[in-house]
Design an enzyme around this catalytic site. Structure first.
Site, PDB file in Angstrom:
ATOM      1  N   GLY A  60     -55.648  24.179  12.719  1.00 28.67           N
ATOM      2  CA  GLY A  60     -54.896  25.288  12.131  1.00 28.67           C
ATOM      3  C   GLY A  60     -55.817  26.503  12.096  1.00 28.67           C
ATOM      4  O   GLY A  60     -56.948  26.410  11.609  1.00 28.67           O
ATOM      5  N   ALA A  61     -55.311  27.638  12.602  1.00 27.68           N
ATOM      6  CA  ALA A  61     -56.186  28.793  12.841  1.00 27.68           C
ATOM      7  C   ALA A  61     -57.005  29.229  11.614  1.00 27.68           C
ATOM      8  O   ALA A  61     -58.242  29.316  11.700  1.00 27.68           O
ATOM      9  CB  ALA A  61     -55.349  29.947  13.393  1.00 27.68           C
ATOM     10  N   GLN A 208     -48.520  17.002  14.419  1.00 28.42           N
ATOM     11  CA  GLN A 208     -48.865  17.789  13.218  1.00 28.42           C
ATOM     12  C   GLN A 208     -47.661  17.910  12.283  1.00 28.42           C
ATOM     13  O   GLN A 208     -47.815  17.978  11.060  1.00 28.42           O
ATOM     14  CB  GLN A 208     -49.322  19.207  13.615  1.00 28.42           C
ATOM     15  CG  GLN A 208     -50.701  19.287  14.225  1.00 28.42           C
ATOM     16  CD  GLN A 208     -50.650  19.221  15.731  1.00 28.42           C
ATOM     17  OE1 GLN A 208     -49.739  18.643  16.321  1.00 28.42           O
ATOM     18  NE2 GLN A 208     -51.644  19.795  16.384  1.00 28.42           N
ATOM     19  N   ASP A 249     -51.689  31.272  16.137  1.00 26.85           N
ATOM     20  CA  ASP A 249     -53.129  31.135  16.385  1.00 26.85           C
ATOM     21  C   ASP A 249     -53.767  32.457  16.786  1.00 26.85           C
ATOM     22  O   ASP A 249     -54.954  32.679  16.569  1.00 26.85           O
ATOM     23  CB  ASP A 249     -53.385  30.099  17.472  1.00 26.85           C
ATOM     24  CG  ASP A 249     -53.407  28.721  16.859  1.00 26.85           C
ATOM     25  OD1 ASP A 249     -52.323  28.210  16.543  1.00 26.85           O
ATOM     26  OD2 ASP A 249     -54.518  28.198  16.642  1.00 26.85           O
ATOM     27  N   ASN A 259     -48.973  30.129  19.712  1.00 30.11           N
ATOM     28  CA  ASN A 259     -48.870  29.098  18.672  1.00 30.11           C
ATOM     29  C   ASN A 259     -48.666  27.755  19.371  1.00 30.11           C
ATOM     30  O   ASN A 259     -48.578  27.679  20.612  1.00 30.11           O
ATOM     31  CB  ASN A 259     -47.721  29.427  17.703  1.00 30.11           C
ATOM     32  CG  ASN A 259     -47.765  28.561  16.447  1.00 30.11           C
ATOM     33  OD1 ASN A 259     -48.805  28.426  15.801  1.00 30.11           O
ATOM     34  ND2 ASN A 259     -46.658  27.934  16.110  1.00 30.11           N
ATOM     35  N   LYS A 260     -48.582  26.720  18.589  1.00 28.75           N
ATOM     36  CA  LYS A 260     -48.483  25.344  19.098  1.00 28.75           C
ATOM     37  C   LYS A 260     -47.443  25.216  20.213  1.00 28.75           C
ATOM     38  O   LYS A 260     -46.353  25.774  20.121  1.00 28.75           O
ATOM     39  CB  LYS A 260     -48.139  24.433  17.922  1.00 28.75           C
ATOM     40  CG  LYS A 260     -48.010  22.957  18.216  1.00 28.75           C
ATOM     41  CD  LYS A 260     -49.197  22.372  18.931  1.00 28.75           C
ATOM     42  CE  LYS A 260     -50.515  22.598  18.249  1.00 28.75           C
ATOM     43  NZ  LYS A 260     -51.682  22.339  19.126  1.00 28.75           N
TER      44      LYS A 260
HETATM   45  O1  MRU Z   1     -53.808  22.463  17.422  1.00 26.49           O
HETATM   46  P1  MRU Z   1     -53.628  22.942  16.017  1.00 26.49           P
HETATM   47  O2  MRU Z   1     -53.097  21.881  15.103  1.00 26.49           O
HETATM   48  O3  MRU Z   1     -54.878  23.611  15.503  1.00 26.49           O
HETATM   49  O4  MRU Z   1     -52.514  24.063  16.100  1.00 26.49           O
HETATM   50  C1  MRU Z   1     -52.127  24.703  14.916  1.00 26.49           C
HETATM   51  C2  MRU Z   1     -51.022  25.664  15.085  1.00 26.49           C
HETATM   52  O5  MRU Z   1     -50.525  25.889  16.164  1.00 26.49           O
HETATM   53  C3  MRU Z   1     -50.607  26.417  13.846  1.00 26.49           C
HETATM   54  O6  MRU Z   1     -49.244  26.727  13.888  1.00 26.49           O
HETATM   55  C4  MRU Z   1     -51.400  27.724  13.743  1.00 26.49           C
HETATM   56  O7  MRU Z   1     -52.769  27.486  13.868  1.00 26.49           O
HETATM   57  C5  MRU Z   1     -51.142  28.430  12.467  1.00 26.49           C
HETATM   58  S1  MRU Z   1     -51.815  27.587  11.095  1.00 26.49           S
HETATM   59  C6  MRU Z   1     -51.513  28.487   9.699  1.00 26.49           C
END
Ligand code: MRU
Length: 357
Positions: A60-61, A208, A249, A259-260
């Site tokens: 998560g960013a 996730q 992200d 984003n994801k």
């Molecule tokens: O691969 P991850 O689990 O780090 O990806 C996370 C995401 O895509 C979240 O939506 C993003 O980081 C925002 S977290 C507040």
């Protein structure tokens, strides 16, 4: 001294926190084994911190950014007792942490802030350097929680009084310093008395949504159901989703959002069905140096994350998988971007630029 956990307890009304800094020791809640186990790992060095980011112990960013900040504190801690904290040590740790994952801009943003904090005390006594770095990491953490709570306040007003809110991945307490971005908005709306429930995309391949979003919403008694990613369109078409809220992200200067993986598909279907699609992210996720989404580096992870489920290989021998873990949602599909500074509306280039004035 700033105390983010007490701050969260007093203001946040959310129980899950992904990291701890206690008596100069750093711990991460191992997100690889949630929801089965609540296992805390002690992280002792910057290198271990980079590995934890790479291996998704923490993800998560914003959480990655905060973790990297503490990675820099650990680098200073490891260097004390040698007379002076050398700039080389700091620069090496910064480079190591910056390389851990490519897409979330919060990582580079936090490392940059830590480097600036170091510059102010460079050459001073070891304990002074350590305390300055520790204070900066704690501030980054607490400011993230404050941003999430502010974002929740702005975003809650956009959420309908009743209905189902779809979210993708985990942009919650576990992905931040606490409380969450997308889930912060949902939390704030729920606590304001709105009659809402959450539909969480399971978020293949790392789950996730199924493992983490469901875990933290259940912990806070917010109603949640999980669906496979490919069911989201089906429910949107049936009128069973009233709004979509996701995190980010990296948000480019024109409003394109990384984003994801799967976020783009959800945005496209939301658009086709006239459902508002909101992105919630702190200003630390806005990247005015990246003009648009095509300039964002998309992380590609090992194919085994796709091919192996519960220890079993799911594809015939010799067949490969491809595993990009983020995608780009073009700005035109986004109804609004919710930040701690307020709700940004198109045209995003000027709205995003105004956050930096
Ligand atoms: O691969 P991850 O689990 O780090 O990806 C996370 C995401 O895509 C979240 O939506 C993003 O980081 C925002 S977290 C507040």
């Amino acid at each position: 001294m700033v105390d983010p956990v007490s701050f969260l307890e007093q203001h946040g009304n959310s129980t899950v926190v992904p990291l701890r800094w206690e008596n100069r020791c750093f711990y991460l809640l191992d997100q690889r084994v949630l929801p089965w186990e609540q296992k805390w790992l002690r992280i002792k060095e910057a290198e271990e911190c980079a590995a934890a980011i790479r291996d998704l112990v923490v993800r998560g960013a914003p959480a990655i950014g905060i973790c990297a900040a503490f990675g820099m504190v650990l680098a200073v801690q490891g260097a004390t007792g040698r007379g002076m904290v050398l700039k080389e040590t700091i620069d090496e740790a910064a480079a190591l942490l910056n390389r851990a994952r490519p897409t979330a801009v919060n990582l580079n943003w936090a490392v940059e802030r830590m480097l600036k904090a170091y510059q102010k005390v460079e050459g001073q006594e070891e304990e002074t350097v350590f305390k300055a770095m520790e204070q900066e990491a704690l501030s980054i953490w607490q400011e993230d929680i404050e941003a999430n709570i502010a974002m929740g306040g702005h975003g809650a007003a956009l959420i309908p009084d009743s209905g189902t809110i779809l979210t993708h991945c985990n942009a919650g307490a576990l992905a931040t310093g606490g409380y969450g971005t997308a889930l912060g908005v949902i939390r704030a709306a729920f606590y304001a008395g709105k009659d809402i429930d959450v539909l969480a995309d399971e978020t293949r391949p790392w789950l996730q949504g199924a493992r983490l979003t469901a875990y933290e919403l259940k912990a806070d008694n917010i109603p949640v159901k999980v669906c496979v990613d490919s069911a989201a369109g089906f429910f949107m078409r049936q009128g069973k989703v009233q709004a979509v809220v996701v995190g980010a992200d990296r948000i480019a200067a024109n409003g394109d959002v990384a984003n994801k993986i799967g976020t783009y598909s959800a945005a496209q279907v939301a658009w086709a069905n006239n459902i508002p699609f909101y992105v919630a992210a702190p200003a630390s996720t806005l990247d005015i140096n990246t003009p648009n989404g095509s300039a964002i580096s998309i992380e590609v992870r090992d194919q085994s994350e796709v091919t192996i489920i519960a220890g079993k290989v799911m594809v015939p021998e010799g067949v490969e998988a491809v595993n990009p873990v983020f995608d780009i949602t073009p700005a035109e599909l986004i109804t609004a971007i919710i930040t701690e500074k307020g709700v940004l509306r198109p045209p995003y280039d000027s709205a995003i630029a105004s956050c930096f004035h």
